[in-house]
Design an enzyme around this catalytic site. Structure first.
Site, PDB file in Angstrom:
ATOM      1  CG  HIS A 124      -1.925   0.971   1.363  1.00  0.00           C
ATOM      2  ND1 HIS A 124      -1.707   2.283   1.717  1.00  0.00           N
ATOM      3  CD2 HIS A 124      -3.261   0.851   1.148  1.00  0.00           C
ATOM      4  CE1 HIS A 124      -2.866   2.926   1.719  1.00  0.00           C
ATOM      5  NE2 HIS A 124      -3.821   2.086   1.376  1.00  0.00           N
ATOM      6  CG  ASP A 201       0.174  -2.379   6.387  1.00  0.00           C
ATOM      7  OD1 ASP A 201      -0.806  -2.554   7.134  1.00  0.00           O
ATOM      8  OD2 ASP A 201       0.109  -1.768   5.312  1.00  0.00           O
ATOM      9  CD  GLN A 204      -7.073  -4.643   4.015  1.00  0.00           C
ATOM     10  OE1 GLN A 204      -8.004  -5.403   4.285  1.00  0.00           O
ATOM     11  NE2 GLN A 204      -7.244  -3.371   3.725  1.00  0.00           N
ATOM     12  CE  LYS A 227      -7.830  -0.265   6.088  1.00  0.00           C
ATOM     13  NZ  LYS A 227      -8.249   0.107   4.746  1.00  0.00           N
ATOM     14  CB  CYS A 365      -3.618   3.003  -1.837  1.00  0.00           C
ATOM     15  SG  CYS A 365      -4.902   4.210  -1.585  1.00  0.00           S
TER      16      CYS A 365
HETATM   17  N1  PMP Z   1      -2.011  -0.680   4.529  1.00  0.00           N
HETATM   18  C1  PMP Z   1      -2.945  -1.449   3.985  1.00  0.00           C
HETATM   19  C2  PMP Z   1      -2.586  -2.830   3.524  1.00  0.00           C
HETATM   20  C3  PMP Z   1      -4.251  -0.971   3.861  1.00  0.00           C
HETATM   21  O1  PMP Z   1      -5.188  -1.740   3.314  1.00  0.00           O
HETATM   22  C4  PMP Z   1      -4.567   0.328   4.321  1.00  0.00           C
HETATM   23  C5  PMP Z   1      -5.943   0.908   4.169  1.00  0.00           C
HETATM   24  N2  PMP Z   1      -6.497   0.770   2.880  1.00  0.00           N
HETATM   25  C6  PMP Z   1      -3.543   1.089   4.892  1.00  0.00           C
HETATM   26  C7  PMP Z   1      -2.290   0.534   4.981  1.00  0.00           C
HETATM   27  C8  PMP Z   1      -3.779   2.465   5.407  1.00  0.00           C
HETATM   28  O2  PMP Z   1      -4.601   2.429   6.526  1.00  0.00           O
HETATM   29  P1  PMP Z   1      -5.230   3.760   7.117  1.00  0.00           P
HETATM   30  O3  PMP Z   1      -5.814   4.487   5.940  1.00  0.00           O
HETATM   31  O4  PMP Z   1      -6.249   3.284   8.075  1.00  0.00           O
HETATM   32  O5  PMP Z   1      -4.124   4.527   7.758  1.00  0.00           O
END
Ligand code: PMP
Length: 406
Positions: A124, A201, A204, A227, A365
């Protein structure tokens, strides 16, 4: 907990009981954000109606109650990740801020010219850009660990990239774009063998299966409450205590200091050193309520239900002419990304929405992996335990109908 029963669990989520565009809602955008059970919504209402006040300082009853609930949530989230010490949980606004904290605090203090930070090619953006922002001015590099055409991390290539200039390996536990589960235990062990630190991270991961940071042995683990059925704008960073203690603060203000004077300021202990300003009290409490809710479920049953749903969805996808799955790793959870011949993902998303089916389309993203695959994006279906077989049937019926427009 009582055995997992999807119909019973769905009743805990008020938002699911509605029609969208004239159809009962089919919510398949859980990787973007999950829905909130009534218990979480009620915890927010209880705080604002009953004991809203600032934490840690005031000498009155409401503040004591708020402080207690706020710190209880730290214990709850700490137990959820199986930390060794409650001070290892730092509140952040989510995974994005957790990674920025590590990059700006640890990274800026430790990275030098020639040092290397490895991330996977399917990260991401929030696990790429903070590292670039910090590393580039210091002369350090941020390099991708290769991912193959199925969306599986190339472990051989990873091992070949490792040397003593690698100071940090930061990878996703589960890819939000493809659903691939990375072998993080192996990654952590290999990184440590060359003296690198590791950040996982977990955005997910934690909503889909249990995570034990001590068993993994990682140095940092990042999560977002939204999440895992909690509020938006709140999350946590797990960091090993000794490491957090060795790191400088990255944001200054109230709450994070011990003493302030113009001759020099001293900082509070961990975790407060990293929590400048009035925190997001309500949502910390809501985060705790979300974890309490998850703990009340038969999580093994929920996981089996979700795995069955993903297998069912992929089986139907494979039987659909002109549909191409993007991301076919052996180990996957929660996500089915795909393209349909002759259609653009964004158009397909709109036509699904007209039939009450909520999905996400685009690059999710994760532009580098989309570029590698030579595609602008995908249609992404992402699951939570409250999804049903009927949701998947509705998705495919809606896809059939949408394709008649093209
Ligand atoms: N890493 C991953 C794998 C994600 O799916 C997301 C959210 N789409 C993020 C980071 C970012 O998380 P947040 O927007 O809650 O900071």
């Amino acid at each position: 907990p009582v055995p997992f029963d999807v119909e019973r669990v769905r009743r805990d989520f008020p938002i699911l009981q509605q029609e969208v565009n004239g159809h009962p809602l089919v919510y398949l955008d859980n990787a973007a954000t999950t829905q909130k059970p009534r218990a979480v919504i009620q915890a927010l209402v209880d705080y604002y109606e009953g004991y809203n006040s600032n934490v840690h300082r005031a000498a009155h009853a409401l503040s004591e109650r708020a402080t207690q609930a706020f710190e209880d949530a730290r214990d709850t989230v700490g137990r959820f990740l199986n930390v060794a010490d409650r001070r290892e949980i730092v509140w952040t606004s989510g995974v994005t801020e957790s990674i920025n904290l590590v990059a700006w605090s640890w990274g800026r203090a430790n990275l030098k010219a020639g040092d290397r930070v490895l991330v996977s090619a399917m990260e991401h953006h929030s696990n790429i850009v903070p590292w670039q922002l910090v590393a580039e001015p210091l002369g350090a590099t941020v390099e991708p660990i290769p991912v193959d055409e199925t969306g599986t991390l190339d472990m051989e290539a990873f091992r070949a990239l490792l040397d003593e200039r690698v100071r940090m390996v930061s990878v996703g536990h589960v890819s939000n774009a493809l659903g691939s589960i990375n072998p993080v235990e192996e990654i952590i062990a290999a990184a440590h063998a060359v003296g690198a630190l590791t950040l996982i991270d977990g955005a997910q991961a934690v909503g889909h299966f249990p995570v034990d940071v001590q068993a993994l042995g990682c140095d940092f683990y990042a999560v977002s409450a939204h999440k895992v059925f909690g509020p938006t704008g709140i999350g946590a960073l797990y960091g090993r205590l000794a490491l957090l203690e060795s790191m400088p603060p990255w944001q200054g203000g109230g709450e994070m200091i011990e003493t302030v004077s113009f001759a020099g300021t001293t900082y509070g202990g961990v975790p407060h050193k990293f929590e400048a300003g009035t925190p997001n009290i309500a949502d910390v409490i809501g985060f705790g309520a979300a974890i309490d809710y998850l703990n009340s479920l038969d999580r093994a049953g929920a996981q089996r239900h979700e795995d069955d749903l993903l297998a069912y969805a992929e089986e139907r996808a494979r039987a659909t002419e002109g549909l191409r799955l993007v991301g076919t790793a052996q180990a996957k959870t929660g996500v089915m990304s795909f393209l349909v011949d002759g259609t653009h993902p964004a158009d397909l998303g709109t036509l699904l929405d007209h039939q009450g089916v909520a999905v996400r389309t685009g690059h999710h993203c994760a532009q580098p992996i989309m570029d590698q695959f030579g595609i602008p994006g995908t249609v992404r279906v992402s699951l939570a335990f409250y999804n049903t077989r009927e949701d998947i049937d509705r998705l495919f019926a809606a896809l059939d109908k949408a394709r008649q427009f093209f």
